[in-house]
Write an enzyme that holds these catalytic residues in place. Structure first.
Site, PDB file in Angstrom:
ATOM      1  N   SER A 226       0.811  -1.201   0.000  1.00 17.14           N
ATOM      2  CA  SER A 226       0.000   0.000   0.000  1.00 17.14           C
ATOM      3  C   SER A 226       0.847   1.255   0.000  1.00 17.14           C
ATOM      4  O   SER A 226       1.965   1.276   0.495  1.00 17.14           O
ATOM      5  CB  SER A 226      -0.924   0.016   1.210  1.00 17.14           C
ATOM      6  OG  SER A 226      -0.171   0.301   2.379  1.00 17.14           O
ATOM      7  N   LYS A 227       0.270   2.254  -0.593  1.00 18.45           N
ATOM      8  CA  LYS A 227       0.922   3.550  -0.659  1.00 18.45           C
ATOM      9  C   LYS A 227       1.149   4.069   0.755  1.00 18.45           C
ATOM     10  O   LYS A 227       2.167   4.654   1.066  1.00 18.45           O
ATOM     11  CB  LYS A 227      -0.015   4.487  -1.418  1.00 18.45           C
ATOM     12  CG  LYS A 227       0.559   5.844  -1.730  1.00 18.45           C
ATOM     13  CD  LYS A 227      -0.500   6.670  -2.436  1.00 18.45           C
ATOM     14  CE  LYS A 227       0.020   8.031  -2.831  1.00 18.45           C
ATOM     15  NZ  LYS A 227      -1.000   8.789  -3.561  1.00 18.45           N
TER      16      LYS A 227
END
Length: 494
Positions: free
Chosen positions: A261-262
């Site tokens: 995930s970012k």
RNA sequence: GGCCCGGUGGUCAAGCGGCUAAGACACCGCCCUUUCACGGCGGUAACACGGGUUCGAUUCCCGUCCGGGUCACCA
């Protein structure tokens, strides 16, 4: 209802060929899981000589990001994932942007209402959810409202949504190409919103409508959508449409517990490119994260995109999540880098070399082949070649190398022997330098290392360099090389 | 918590009733060698657990445990 309109929509749908679609939300960011979905989707289409479509799912007005579709176009192009129909090039079932298809969803939702598979709901946004997990259908008064009454309220401008009317009781079986058949009780399914109060469709509804209207035969998506899939079946049934083949893929993980995930700072495709990875290496590696070739290719792992299109099969997709391993990606990247022709490698490495080595006389074309087998990513170049511009400060201990049998004393001796030999060289070529140095070792009856190690050390001030004494002499040029050797002699007290 | 899904070395994974359980990354060792890499060779390391079914289970079934997903007018 204007049934002619529906017939026209149906008539546009291309038939007979495999048609797949990549349908990202424009978030301005292509994460790895997304890229993999795009890859599998493209591969399925190309494998069967089908059509690959790009569709933009921008129904969430609150999350629109400026320029985000450009990131999608750019990434897809860089990876070689060409599309046959899309927002920019059009196609037989245009438009390919969901906000431009707004009325279509509304009309189909109304059709569903007419047929009793959906209803207008005037309730406030969902406040409290039942704990039980199963729904009491009669709890929603809107569900049992008469159609006339509901329409009257809609006409009066009462805010509303349209919900799917899930049958009470019974089960629904959903079929997935990787997970097999999944049967659930209808009572575990909720009357999900199809059309939001802003008139735009929800993701789930837009998907079903668009996939049907675009003639999509294979849908590839993340397994997080698996649990909503049975509701899709009910929708398809309600419309009397054929259900496409669904291919749900388990997530790409950052570790055993979390998805990439970012938020966690995990790299996106763009980030990886910025980190010096090659697009082809990323594509190759990511394809293998969650899919593996079977049969005769099961031991192979290096494939070009074209080769992947040849061998890709849905049956090779794994059910369990895969952890993204940057070390293995580095290995793939290093391999791709090494297999580049010297020209191609130079073309890629040049900007990095130019940034790291600024001394005018130095020929970067000579350095490139030295670093080619020595870097995993393009970012590994700079730290290796910093000494060309300026000799770093170094300790005399660098001259001591057990295996080379060198120490400060015999290094000084070696350098003193080397200096006049190199000074006397008429040609400053690789071969001339090589022969001179090797010749000197022979003449002195010393192992090559006894000469080479001190020279390389004096030239670089580093324990590790790309290339050896001969290469460094050659690249640095006569004046600089001799100067550094003299400096070495002086530093060793000579 | 309800529902759904998954579980082969540290990681990616092959396997689809009978194998000394592939291969790759990483790690370790050796070789090559003017350093380091590259290349070559070799090594350590796995079927989550318990019941069945079967002549025989990594493979089929059930349970346990562990993990993931989902329960939004986000996608």
């Amino acid at each position: 209802m204007d049934m002619k309109w529906f017939d026209d929509m149906e008539a546009r749908i291309p038939k007979g060929k495999v048609r797949t679609r990549f349908a990202p939300s424009p978030t301005g960011y292509m994460h790895i899981g997304n890229l993999r979905t795009a890859l599998y989707t493209w591969l399925i289409a190309r494998h069967q000589d089908g059509t690959f479509i790009l569709r933009i799912e921008d129904t969430d007005q609150e999350r629109l990001v400026e320029g985000a579709t450009e990131v999608i176009y750019k990434t897809l192009r860089e990876c070689g994932l060409t599309w046959d129909e899309g927002p920019d090039i059009g196609g037989p079932v245009a438009p390919y942007i969901q906000t431009e298809r707004r009325d279509t969803y509304g009309r189909y939702a109304e059709l569903l209402v007419e047929r009793g598979h959906a209803y207008y709901c005037f309730c406030e946004k969902t406040e409290s959810e039942e704990e039980s997990g199963s729904f009491d259908r009669s709890a929603d008064p809107c569900r049992s409202l008469s159609l006339e009454e509901a329409k009257a309220r809609v006409a009066a401008g009462v805010p509303h949504v349209i919900r799917q009317k899930i049958p009470a009781g019974g089960t629904t079986t959903f079929s997935d190409a990787v997970f097999g058949d999944i049967t659930v009780d209808n009572d575990t399914l909720d009357d999900q919103v199809l059309i939001k109060s802003d008139g735009l469709p929800t993701y789930n509804f837009a998907n079903v409508i668009d996939d049907h209207l675009m003639g999509i035969t294979h849908v590839v998506r993340g397994s997080e959508y698996l649990s909503s899939a049975p509701k899709y079946n009910l929708l398809y049934q309600a419309f009397g449409w054929e259900v496409p083949t669904y291919i749900h893929c388990s997530p790409v993980m950052r570790d055993a517990h979390n998805k990439m995930s970012k938020r966690h700072g995990d790299p996106s495709y763009q980030d990886l490119i910025a980190q010096g990875f090659l697009s082809q290496a990323v594509v190759n590696y990511v394809t293998l994260l969650g899919w593996s070739p079977r049969g005769e290719y099961s031991e192979r792992e290096f494939f070009s995109l074209e080769e992947l299109a040849q061998v890709f099969d849905i049956g090779g997709i794994s059910k369990s999540p895969a952890i993204f391993d940057i070390e293995k990606l580095r290995y793939f990247n290093a391999k791709y880098l090494r297999e580049l022709s010297p020209e191609d490698f130079y073309a890629l490495a040049e900007p990095y070399l130019r940034e790291a080595v600024k001394t005018p006389g130095i020929d970067l074309k000579l350095i490139a082949p030295l670093v080619q087998p020595r870097c995993d990513t393009l970012l590994d170049i700079a730290p290796q070649v910093d000494f060309f511009d300026a000799l770093p400060e170094y300790s005399n201990e660098l001259y001591c190398h057990k295996k080379m049998k060198t120490n400060e004393e015999n290094s000084l001796e070696a350098l003193k022997q080397v200096l006049p030999v190199l000074e006397g060289l008429s040609d400053w070529t690789y071969d001339a330098i090589h022969d001179a140095l090797i010749g000197l070792a022979e003449k002195l009856e010393l192992k090559n290392g006894r000469i080479m190690w001190p020279v390389r050390t004096a030239l670089s001030g580093k324990a590790v360099t790309p290339g050896g004494a001969v290469e460094l002499c050659h690249i640095l040029g006569r004046d600089e090389a001799l100067s550094r050797i003299r400096k070495g002699i002086a530093q060793l007290g000579g």
